[in-house]
Design a protein around this motif. Structure first.
Motif, PDB file in Angstrom:
ATOM      1  N   VAL A 135       0.875  -1.171   0.000  1.00 52.13           N
ATOM      2  CA  VAL A 135       0.000   0.000   0.000  1.00 52.13           C
ATOM      3  C   VAL A 135       0.911   1.219   0.000  1.00 52.13           C
ATOM      4  N   GLU A 136       0.601   2.156  -0.885  1.00 49.16           N
ATOM      5  CA  GLU A 136       1.445   3.340  -1.022  1.00 49.16           C
ATOM      6  C   GLU A 136       0.552   4.571  -1.115  1.00 49.16           C
ATOM      7  N   TRP A 137       0.998   5.675  -0.512  1.00 48.77           N
ATOM      8  CA  TRP A 137       0.268   6.931  -0.610  1.00 48.77           C
ATOM      9  C   TRP A 137       1.212   8.097  -0.407  1.00 48.77           C
ATOM     10  N   HIS A 138       0.683   9.298  -0.622  1.00 50.75           N
ATOM     11  CA  HIS A 138       1.440  10.527  -0.390  1.00 50.75           C
ATOM     12  C   HIS A 138       0.808  11.307   0.755  1.00 50.75           C
ATOM     13  N   SER A 139       1.648  11.826   1.616  1.00 51.82           N
ATOM     14  CA  SER A 139       1.203  12.676   2.721  1.00 51.82           C
ATOM     15  C   SER A 139       2.089  13.913   2.765  1.00 51.82           C
ATOM     16  N   ASP A 140       1.464  15.067   2.891  1.00 56.15           N
ATOM     17  CA  ASP A 140       2.216  16.308   3.079  1.00 56.15           C
ATOM     18  C   ASP A 140       2.477  16.498   4.568  1.00 56.15           C
ATOM     19  N   LEU A 141       3.695  16.916   4.899  1.00 55.38           N
ATOM     20  CA  LEU A 141       4.059  17.156   6.292  1.00 55.38           C
ATOM     21  C   LEU A 141       4.839  18.458   6.358  1.00 55.38           C
TER      22      LEU A 141
END
Length: 194
Positions: A135-141
């Protein structure tokens, strides 16, 4: 602990909440057959990697880091041939739906976007009864120091001032009406502090 490591730990803790008996740890983002062989000793297990893909400066002086998060989920056949496949798909679906729009309890993270998931098909793993899902995703931090908070707010002894002392004020006025009536009136104008 830096914000990225703290963010990764919150994802690990969240997966442990989803699957309390699962062995969940971090990894560096690369894995091979030897890693999978080591990980299958602890199945079912998950390995979490957080990798930076790019960062953009913001008006606050912080960096908006677009993080690429990869979760590898591994299970193996237990009771009948290929039954690990259905459990691996179930884990992949559960983690993908959990990750979608999740901030993972981090105040500086944006909701996760672009969730992708798949099963890795490889004959060697299949013959050994190992099922691997990703499972892969993008998160802004947001990382760094918010210069707006330092520049635009009042600070005292290292803490932001959120309350100021108030004073009591009363206004005394003399009122005369058109009908010739007169009187004194007092009004309390003390500001309310929340």
């Amino acid at each position: 602990m830096g914000k990225v490591v703290d963010f990764r730990q919150k994802i690990i803790d969240g997966i442990k909440t989803l699957y309390p008996t699962m062995d969940v740890e971090w990894y560096d983002g690369l894995f091979d057959e030897k890693d999978i062989a080591d990980w299958t000793l602890k199945t079912p297990c998950a390995r979490v990697a957080v990798m930076a893909s790019k960062s953009d400066p913001t008006f606050t002086g912080e960096l908006n880091a677009l993080l690429r998060v990869v979760v590898v989920l591994i299970d193996e056949n237990k009771y009948v041939s290929l039954d690990g496949d259905s459990r691996a798909w179930d884990m992949v679906e559960t983690v993908a739906t959990w990750a979608h729009q999740n901030q993972f309890g981090h105040p500086d993270a944006a909701p996760a976007l672009n969730v992708q998931f798949k099963r890795i098909s490889q004959p060697v793993l299949r013959r050994e009864g190992v099922s691997v899902g990703v499972v892969e995703w993008h998160s802004d931090l947001m990382i760094g120091t918010n210069k707006v908070l330092q520049r635009d707010f009042v600070w005292n002894n290292g803490q932001m001032v959120t309350k100021v002392p108030s004073t009591k004020a009363k206004i005394l006025g003399h009122v005369e009406t058109a009908a010739g009536l007169s009187g004194d009136e007092t009004v309390d104008v003390t500001p309310e502090v929340p």
